[in-house]
Design an enzyme around this catalytic site. Structure first.
Site, PDB file in Angstrom:
ATOM      1  CG  PHE A 153      -9.486  29.896  26.376  1.00 58.48           C
ATOM      2  CD1 PHE A 153      -8.196  29.603  25.750  1.00 58.48           C
ATOM      3  CD2 PHE A 153      -9.789  29.242  27.735  1.00 58.48           C
ATOM      4  CE1 PHE A 153      -7.680  28.429  26.128  1.00 58.48           C
ATOM      5  CE2 PHE A 153      -9.356  28.069  27.831  1.00 58.48           C
ATOM      6  CZ  PHE A 153      -8.197  27.592  27.262  1.00 58.48           C
ATOM      7  CB  CYS A 192     -13.836  20.701  22.539  1.00 57.97           C
ATOM      8  SG  CYS A 192     -14.629  21.303  21.058  1.00 57.97           S
ATOM      9  CD  GLU A 198     -11.668  19.060  28.195  1.00 56.16           C
ATOM     10  OE1 GLU A 198     -11.817  19.098  26.787  1.00 56.16           O
ATOM     11  OE2 GLU A 198     -12.341  19.602  28.820  1.00 56.16           O
TER      12      GLU A 198
END
Length: 482
Positions: free
Chosen positions: A147, A279, A376
């Site tokens: 997404f 990321c 994360e």
């Protein structure tokens, strides 16, 4: 309800369940996206398999003409794609422009396939014997994309696959399908032959079907590490090539000789850009030597002044995260840091109003044993840590199970070389906050940030989407045998 694009036609999914596509800035329902089934995958793969028969015979110079046309259409529709990207994802207009622009750059690079796909040859490698190697397309490939970059990430893969002579099935994230719907309308307008490009909407069933379908040669994936590992294991167990890009925990090291004002600004942008949903987003700033207090002071001021709001407002500097669930996950990680003894210097959890918003959070005195230093976050959370030396910082970075990217801020060439030589992540930045390779370089991490052998785009993309065939030949004019 939005539709699939299969064999050159828009058609309804066979799935009866749907997912709401929500504008995270105001919680408006933009569309209903179907959760497709294996039947949708079968139809798309069948169409792609049939199209491959003629597409692979189409000369590369002719195949890339469609990409040239698409590049023009993308430029002409740039602003509308940007607006749609911001609507369904929430990122700012500036960030969406970057998202779309990087995608277009992938198309530009793939247009060079007639040169990039060339093989090798060697005359007289033995007496009277020559050899050559060529790259050949393999068949149907599939992409499963996330997404966080609705426009760009699919372009990491399919232009290279199609330009090299393969056909393709794409499954975008069910949370942000509208940008790809628009792009596929332009793909259709560019005139690509039926079946070369196909779009299947869905969730887990479609993912598993793509990874196990007998007629798919390879799968590209970007997403969380647990799902990346699942895709890699399922795909490879069915004999497929797989490149699965997973999660990250990206460290940023600031040395005393760095330009602190520029470095802090760059670190903050890396961490809060796209609301931290990248990321390659920075996460933990390791302040070496006596830099901690000054970095903390500057970070606190800059983060406090950041304008948070609807990404469609040009004044907004940071938009919302993707969902209410993401908000709660990020809040939970911040609380875990407080419970483990960290200092919540700036608490961004107290945002009020509609939408999936958080303000920037600054967490101080983070140590390597804390949960927030290991997992994360995927949100706008700055973690500040102390480091005695560059050696200690590199040791911390290399102890992480993730190895996507890391950055060093310094004016020392010796320190930069040591960092480049010793740090484990596969993508490094030197005075760069988001070291994202351009389309003509390869992209991908290491350790639990990447599962596979061949990385994304650039020359690696061509390697992934082709197989090498070597021919050895001898022609003897003095013999009737040859």
């Amino acid at each position: 309800m939005i539709k699939n694009y299969i064999n050159g036609e828009w058609s309804a999914s066979t799935g009866v369940e749907t997912v709401e596509v929500i504008n995270p800035a105001n919680e408006e329902v933009l569309a209903l996206s179907p959760l497709g089934t294996h039947k949708d995958v079968d139809r798309a793969v069948s169409a792609a398999k049939e199209a491959f028969k003629s597409w692979r015979k189409t000369p590369a110079v002719d195949r890339v003409q469609y990409l040239f046309k698409l590049k023009t259409l993308l430029e002409e529709n740039f602003d509308s794609i940007v607006k749609l990207c911001t609507q369904e994802h929430g990122k700012t207009l500036v960030e969406s422009r970057g998202d779309v622009r990087r995608g277009i750059q992938m198309v530009e690079t793939a247009c060079g396939i007639p040169s990039l796909m060339m093989g090798q040859s060697f005359e007289d490698f033995a007496v009277g014997i020559d050899s050559q190697s060529i790259r050949q397309p393999m068949g149907v490939f599939a992409g499963i994309t996330p997404f966080n970059f609705p426009a760009m990430v699919p372009f990491w893969f399919w232009p290279f696959a199609v330009a090299t002579g393969n056909t393709y099935v794409l499954k975008p994230s069910e949370r942000v399908p509208l940008t790809q719907i628009k792009i596929f309308e332009l793909i259709e307008k560019a005139g690509l032959p039926k079946g070369v490009m196909n779009l299947v909407l869905g969730g887990k069933e479609v993912v598993n079907s793509l990874c196990s379908h007998p007629d798919i040669k390879g799968v590209s994936f970007v997403g969380s590490t647990p799902v990346a590992k699942h895709v890699y294991q399922l795909g490879t167990s069915h004999g497929k090539r797989v490149q699965a890009l997973g999660g990250a925990k990206n460290f940023m090291v600031v040395l005393p000789d760095a330009n602190l004002e520029t470095s802090v600004k760059t670190c903050l942008e890396s961490i809060v850009g796209c609301a931290g949903q990248r990321c390659l987003a920075g996460s933990v700033i390791i302040c070496v030597g006596n830099t901690y207090d000054e970095v903390k002071k500057q970070i606190l001021k800059a983060a406090s002044d950041l304008i948070v709001g609807d990404g469609s407002d040009p004044r907004t500097q940071m938009g919302p995260v993707i969902s209410k669930a993401s908000v709660e996950t990020i809040k939970g990680l911040i609380q875990s840091a407080a419970d483990e003894g960290a200092d919540i210097v700036l608490d961004g959890r107290k945002y009020s109003g509609k939408g999936f918003f958080l303000n920037p959070t600054v967490v101080g005195e983070v140590t390597s044993k804390m949960r927030i230093a290991k997992e994360e976050v995927f949100g706008p959370v700055v973690c500040l840590a102390r480091g005695k030396s560059l050696d200690e910082a590199i040791q911390w970075i290399n102890s992480s199970s993730f190895a996507n990217t890391a950055s060093l801020f310094t004016s020392s060439g010796a320190a930069a070389r040591q960092f480049s030589y010793e740090a484990a992540p596969a993508m490094l930045g030197l005075n760069i906050g988001v070291p994202a390779p351009m389309s003509f370089f390869s992209f991908g991490g290491a350790k639990d940030s990447f599962f596979g052998d061949i990385k994304a785009h650039g020359q690696s993309g061509i390697q992934f989407f082709t197989d090498t065939k070597v021919t050895i030949q001898r022609w003897n004019k003095d013999s009737n045998i040859w």
